[in-house]
Scaffold this motif. Structure first.
Motif, PDB file in Angstrom:
ATOM      1  N   UNK A 238       0.684  -1.187   0.129  1.00 15.90           N
ATOM      2  CA  UNK A 238       0.045   0.074  -0.002  1.00 15.90           C
ATOM      3  C   UNK A 238       0.858   1.269  -0.215  1.00 15.90           C
ATOM      4  N   UNK A 239       0.445   2.338   0.649  1.00 11.32           N
ATOM      5  CA  UNK A 239       1.044   3.579   0.537  1.00 11.32           C
ATOM      6  C   UNK A 239       0.535   4.541   1.460  1.00 11.32           C
ATOM      7  N   UNK A 240       1.217   5.687   1.955  1.00 10.46           N
ATOM      8  CA  UNK A 240       0.761   6.417   2.807  1.00 10.46           C
ATOM      9  C   UNK A 240       0.045   7.947   2.199  1.00 10.46           C
ATOM     10  N   UNK A 241      -0.535   8.696   3.047  1.00 11.34           N
ATOM     11  CA  UNK A 241      -1.205   9.741   2.259  1.00 11.34           C
ATOM     12  C   UNK A 241      -0.608  11.120   3.279  1.00 11.34           C
ATOM     13  N   UNK A 242      -0.499  12.003   2.409  1.00  9.37           N
ATOM     14  CA  UNK A 242      -0.111  13.568   2.614  1.00  9.37           C
ATOM     15  C   UNK A 242      -1.556  14.508   2.717  1.00  9.37           C
ATOM     16  N   UNK A 243      -1.502  15.364   3.642  1.00  6.58           N
ATOM     17  CA  UNK A 243      -2.574  16.383   3.793  1.00  6.58           C
ATOM     18  C   UNK A 243      -2.626  16.829   2.414  1.00  6.58           C
ATOM     19  N   UNK A 246      -4.905  12.835  -2.359  1.00  7.49           N
ATOM     20  CA  UNK A 246      -6.080  11.770  -2.453  1.00  7.49           C
ATOM     21  C   UNK A 246      -5.526  10.728  -1.448  1.00  7.49           C
ATOM     22  N   UNK A 247      -6.424   9.640  -1.066  1.00  5.51           N
ATOM     23  CA  UNK A 247      -5.985   8.421  -0.391  1.00  5.51           C
ATOM     24  C   UNK A 247      -5.524   7.276  -1.448  1.00  5.51           C
ATOM     25  N   UNK A 576     -11.059   9.559   2.506  1.00  4.72           N
ATOM     26  CA  UNK A 576     -10.758  10.497   1.304  1.00  4.72           C
ATOM     27  C   UNK A 576     -10.759   9.623   0.293  1.00  4.72           C
ATOM     28  N   UNK A 577     -11.041  10.572  -0.957  1.00  4.61           N
ATOM     29  CA  UNK A 577     -11.335  10.070  -2.331  1.00  4.61           C
ATOM     30  C   UNK A 577      -9.802   9.244  -2.615  1.00  4.61           C
ATOM     31  N   UNK A 578     -10.021   8.218  -3.464  1.00  2.00           N
ATOM     32  CA  UNK A 578      -8.993   7.620  -4.097  1.00  2.00           C
ATOM     33  C   UNK A 578      -8.726   8.248  -5.830  1.00  2.00           C
ATOM     34  N   UNK A 579      -7.485   8.041  -6.079  1.00  2.00           N
ATOM     35  CA  UNK A 579      -7.138   8.469  -7.509  1.00  2.00           C
ATOM     36  C   UNK A 579      -7.856   7.413  -8.403  1.00  2.00           C
ATOM     37  N   UNK A 580      -8.457   8.170  -9.475  1.00  6.61           N
ATOM     38  CA  UNK A 580      -9.286   7.407 -10.383  1.00  6.61           C
ATOM     39  C   UNK A 580      -8.308   6.992 -11.327  1.00  6.61           C
TER      40      UNK A 580
END
Length: 580
Positions: A238-243, A246-247, A576-580
């Protein structure tokens, strides 16, 4: 007692070939009353080992005071792994990265004169030796050849991406062996020629960190290490998120296919992450690759076990793959049930300015604003103040690390953001200038490790120096309404809001922050972490083990104001929204 060793092509457990099927689970990111649950679920996915980092700055935020109780009871965590019939892999760093504040290095370390991080410089070696004097007596008695669960210990962490000081790595190997470590040692690096060579050290097995292109990565690893077991000790799932982004999610099917390739090749694995957990409090890290980006509070990581400890489609996909190569328990792990949904109202608001003196001592005066580090304030918020004497004009600061709400005579007049590269703001005339400065997380990777936090000078107003500074570091690691006294009312600045809510029985909750601005929250004194309307994350995880049947307390520090001040707990996390 059992024996674990490195063979010609395999790990050997009591002389027999053994494949390590591990998953990363960081004790410092999980409420300690939920450790056993997460370990048991790893066993049910078919794993036979748990891997964890050791976060130095969590254990020793103040030099000379090393905590090993409660959420930092590494001994208990390792023993729980053993009691579940599983093995343990320990990665003590001292640098860990992990998207954790400062990569696990304590803030006080950077104030040591002349220190050179992650090198054979004597000052650095003396500090890490003192750190390991605390860690190794915990780990050494729990090695497999003494009846415990520990089978491997990692030397440093992805060192080939940082430096090439072999003498430093050799010192660590000697230190571990001299400290009673008898199990095999490993290193980890991305499988490129330069990183593997820079990060290798005699006496430690090379392992790789990757999540795709498995045959190519294993071939590179084998070129640099003709014998010994192949291992991907960070299999990125997986991966991490920044403010403000996207998630991040990854395909369960693609990740499972890569895991299948890895196991079909006979390799061992540690899945990073099996369960990510949460960066409670002010523990999140940050990246800086041309621009500063801090990590969100959730460390869900799109892992097989989600942030709240329940199975995801990735869990089932991985379990199906593992079943082809090893026995898997029949017990299931269900997907997340709906959490209790409830609402409450804030019943009291307290201006930060009204209680600031209860939360920290004002220091100074100083000719120039001191960094947080200069006043031994490791993380969080601080209030800087200086006289204006009726002046107005363009305020220019050297640097804000990392966000400052600017007030004149108690009235907010603007915000300076590091990630927007803000340095200047026109302010009106007034008597007193204040900046509520937030450290949003220290960089955890690269050459910006150890950079100072707070308000960094020089500070000028229309080109003339601003002097006579004070700074008030705020103690916010734990907070209850009682800490705020009986004060009430608010002004235009940051404010605490207090609510209570009732539960029939403790249960994990999701605090909805969708309609709030920016701030931090505590439940029953426990620091849940940061929220921000910028997203992507819009809920904070509340561990049920921190709650009680009956009345519970919520305290929120909101920096700007609520769009809707209602308190809502919702059935599902909103990451949050994921990248399409």
């Amino acid at each position: 007692m059992a024996r674990f060793a490195i063979g010609e092509r395999d790990f050997l457990l009591d002389g027999e070939p053994h494949r390590v099927l591990a998953g990363a689970l960081h004790y410092f990111r999980v409420h300690p009353d939920q450790w056993a649950d997460r370990i048991e679920k790893a066993r049910r996915m078919g794993l036979n080992a748990i891997e964890t980092y050791v976060a130095w700055n969590a254990h020793e935020p103040v030099r000379g005071s090393f905590a090993t109780d409660g959420a930092l009871d590494l001994d208990r965590f390792l023993r729980l792994i053993g009691e579940a019939g599983m093995h343990a892999i320990v990665r003590p760093g001292p640098y860990i990265c992990a998207e954790w504040d400062s990569g696990g290095l304590p803030a006080w370390l950077f104030r040591r004169p002349g220190i050179r991080l992650r090198s054979a410089e004597p000052g650095w070696l003396a500090e890490i030796d003192a750190y390991l004097d605390h860690v190794l007596p915990i780990v050494a008695p729990l090695q497999i050849d003494r009846g415990g669960p520990v089978i491997l210990l990692q030397v440093e962490n992805e060192y080939g991406a940082y430096g090439d000081d072999t003498a430093y790595l050799e010192h660590l190997v000697r230190r571990y062996r001299g400290g009673g470590i008898t199990v095999p040692l490993t290193t980890v690096d991305q499988p490129t020629d330069d990183m593997l060579e820079r990060g290798r050290v005699d006496g430690a097995l090379l392992t790789g960190s990757f999540g795709s292109r498995v045959p190519e990565r294993l071939a590179t690893l084998r070129q640099h290490q003709p014998t010994g077991p192949l291992m991907c000790s960070e299999f990125w799932d997986g991966w991490f998120d920044h403010w403000g982004e996207h998630h991040h999610t990854t395909s369960a099917e693609d990740a499972a296919a890569s895991l299948d390739e890895l196991l079909a090749a006979g390799a061992s694995v540690s899945i990073y992450m099996f369960h990510g957990g949460t960066d409670f409090g002010f523990t999140n890290g940050a990246n800086h690759k041309g621009a500063y980006k801090s990590h969100v509070t959730s460390y869900d990581y799109d892992a097989p076990l989600d942030e709240t400890g329940w199975a995801t489609p990735k869990f089932r996909a991985f379990r199906d793959v593992i079943r082809r190569y090893a026995p898997v328990p029949e017990e299931d792990v269900p997907t997340a049930p709906a959490a209790p949904a409830l609402t409450a109202a804030f019943d009291r608001t307290v201006a930060l300015s009204a209680v600031a003196d209860r939360l920290g001592e004002e220091l100074g005066p100083f000719d120039a604003p001191p960094a947080f580090d200069d006043v031994e304030h490791p993380r969080g918020f601080g209030i800087y103040a200086a006289p204006l004497d009726g002046r107005s004009g363009v305020l220019v600061v050297g640097a804000v690390r990392d966000r400052a709400q600017v007030l004149v005579d108690g009235v907010p007049v603007g915000v300076l953001e590091r990630d927007r590269h803000d340095h200047a703001l026109r302010i009106p005339a007034g008597r007193r200038l204040e900046l509520l400065v937030e450290d949003r997380g220290r960089v955890n990777y690269g050459d910006r490790l150890g950079e100072p936090k707070g308000l960094l000078g020089p500070v000028t107003l229309d080109g003339l120096p601003v002097t006579g500074w004070t700074v008030r570091p705020l103690r916010l690691d734990r907070l209850t309404a009682a800490d705020l006294g009986d004060a009430a009312g608010t002004d235009a600045g940051a404010a605490f809001s207090i609510a209570s809510f009732d539960l029939d029985a403790p249960a994990d909750l999701h605090l909805d922050t969708t309609h709030w601005g920016k701030g931090v929250a505590w439940v029953n004194g426990f620091h849940l972490g940061r929220y921000w309307a910028r997203g992507p994350q819009h809920t904070l995880f509340v561990p049920g083990t921190q709650l009680v049947a009956g009345t519970n307390e919520l305290v929120v520090l909101e920096l700007h104001g609520f769009r809707d001040p209602a308190v809502r707990f919702v059935p599902r996390p909103l990451l949050g929204q994921v990248e399409e």
